[in-house]
Design an enzyme around this catalytic site. Structure first.
Site, PDB file in Angstrom:
ATOM      1  CG  ASP A 106      -1.811   1.496   1.125  1.00 12.90           C
ATOM      2  OD1 ASP A 106      -1.998   2.036   0.266  1.00 12.90           O
ATOM      3  OD2 ASP A 106      -2.255   1.430   2.513  1.00 12.90           O
ATOM      4  CG  ASP A 334      -3.413   4.051  -3.626  1.00 12.29           C
ATOM      5  OD1 ASP A 334      -2.704   3.642  -2.632  1.00 12.29           O
ATOM      6  OD2 ASP A 334      -4.684   3.380  -3.238  1.00 12.29           O
TER       7      ASP A 334
END
Length: 459
Positions: A106, A334
């Site tokens: 992440d 992201d």
């Protein structure tokens, strides 16, 4: 004045953290770089799973914005598509002897945390379902007065027992939907493989050992298969920062197309990156500056200057891409979001332009959650779709293939996998589907993002 003091304090703690990682860095000195497989599974069983996963994900990212208070390691990335998560997973081995756990990779968070179990006799415990600190001789929680504890973004100081000599550092991580992970902020030994296949043991990795995990964001379908999160953000406690100084303060990954069969392996590399490409590909590398949002320093922002569809520049006001005084706006890259989300004004122009230029017939009905779907059932080869291009800072052009922004939602139907950021807040997001097939290098030392279509499939 207060901001300056906070910055100095944070810098001081970061220096302490780097010194405490001396053993870790020395242990990795023999490695060229760390390369970890990003494990990849099957596609989504339904497009609604991708949208559901992204809805939770964007909620977490936007709430984080509002909360704001040379060698390489290589690891495979696994796609969580078959679970409906839309995530890529890293197999991290921690403890002595090593225990293997699957973590979400992440770039939108900093904390490394794993699901922990305090049970003593765990013969009934499913393998890899949780980390068992009692079974590791190298596990050690930080004391609540330790400088590492102060690096936590939301360290609960009231949980520090001033009367106890061995009061552990506790962390409490809360998400927008009420999901939480809490436990002890600790240090542990990790075992990783280098590019040559040899094992490297790294000491004193700071991570959260979560004994209480609750809520859909960390235990629901979009998190299914994972036992924690490997935070790769820009903060001092992220995995990439902790290993950064030894490995050039950079990491890179390549997300391979999960629709291919058999699915190729994707990789997360700490260090190395684009400089490891063959010399003949050097001219194929593009760079764009990484921007810093002072009110949201974790995220990797880039500057989008304009968007073209089939070479035609869209009439989007440049202020749409700006970061305002409240920290809203801008564009984030992201790995944890599946689709790409654009500010509403920009999205409307993209949707209009693509709809005008698409030559294929419209689908009999729209797939729920998508605004543009086309019928490709009669296409014998790859369908001809409009070309969307992003011009970013430093004049670089990010030119993904159409399969990065058109998703097959049902057999014979493809939908535009770009959505609007609703509500006027938050930021635009370049999701992992749009990133597929590119080698992306997050160079924190030079504050730039490199990307290349060459070398993505190299071992």
């Amino acid at each position: 004045m207060q901001t300056t003091m906070l910055s100095v304090s944070t810098f001081f703690h970061l220096i302490l953290l780097l010194f405490s990682l001396a053993d870790l860095l020395n242990a990795a000195a023999a490695a060229d770089y760390l390369k970890l497989p990003l494990l990849h599974k099957n596609p989504f069983s339904s497009p609604s799973q991708a949208l559901s996963s992204d809805t939770h994900r964007l909620s977490l990212l936007f709430s984080a914005l509002r909360r704001r208070p040379n060698p390489t390691l290589k690891s495979p990335l696994i796609s969580g598509a078959s679970t409906g998560s839309g995530q890529y997973f890293v197999d991290l081995r921690i403890g002595t002897p090593p225990q293997s756990l699957l973590l979400v990779a992440d770039t939108g968070s900093d904390l490394v945390w794993v699901k922990c179990s305090a049970c003593r006799n765990c013969s009934h415990h499913p393998p890899s379902s949780a980390f068992l600190p009692r079974h590791s001789s190298s596990f050690s929680p930080f004391h609540c007065f330790d400088p590492h504890c102060r690096l936590l973004p939301h360290a609960p100081p009231h949980l520090c027992n001033h009367t106890r000599l061995h009061s552990p550092c506790r962390f409490l991580y809360t998400y927008a939907d009420g999901s939480t992970s809490s436990g002890f902020f600790s240090k542990e030994t990790t075992t990783l493989k280098t590019l040559s296949g040899s094992e490297t043991r790294l000491k004193d990795l700071s991570f959260g050992c979560g004994f209480r995990i609750s809520g859909p964001s960390v235990s629901g379908a979009q998190f299914n298969g994972a036992r924690g999160v490997m935070g790769l953000g820009r903060g001092p406690i992220s995995f990439s920062t902790q290993l950064g100084r030894r490995f050039g303060n950079k990491f890179s990954y390549c997300l391979m197309d999960y629709t291919l069969s058999p699915p190729p392996t994707s990789y997360l590399m700490i260090g190395g990156g684009l400089r490891s490409l063959p010399v003949t590909n050097a001219t194929k590398i593009s760079y764009t500056p990484l921007l810093i949002n002072p009110l949201s320093p974790t995220f990797y922002y880039i500057a989008v200057k304009s968007i073209t569809v089939d070479g035609v520049k869209l009439p989007i006001n440049p202020t749409v891409w700006a970061i305002d005084e409240q920290g809203n706006g801008g564009t984030v890259v992201d790995s944890g979001t599946t689709l790409t989300y654009l500010a509403e004004e920009a999205y409307k122009e993209v949707l209009k332009a693509v709809r005008q230029r698409v030559k294929l017939p419209a689908a009999a009905e729209l797939t729920p959650g998508f605004d543009l779907c086309v019928n490709v059932s009669k296409e014998s080869q790859r369908p001809s779709l409009p070309r969307v291009r992003f011009r970013v800072g430093n004049g670089a052009v990010f030119a993904p293939p159409a399969r990065n922004y058109f998703l097959e939602t049902v057999e014979g139907v493809m939908c535009l996998a770009i959505r609007a950021v609703e509500g006027g807040n938050g930021f635009s997001v370049i999701g992992n589907l749009m990133q597929q097939g590119f080698l992306l290098e997050f160079d924190k030392e030079a504050s730039r993002l490199g990307f290349s279509r060459r070398g993505c499939g190299l071992p």
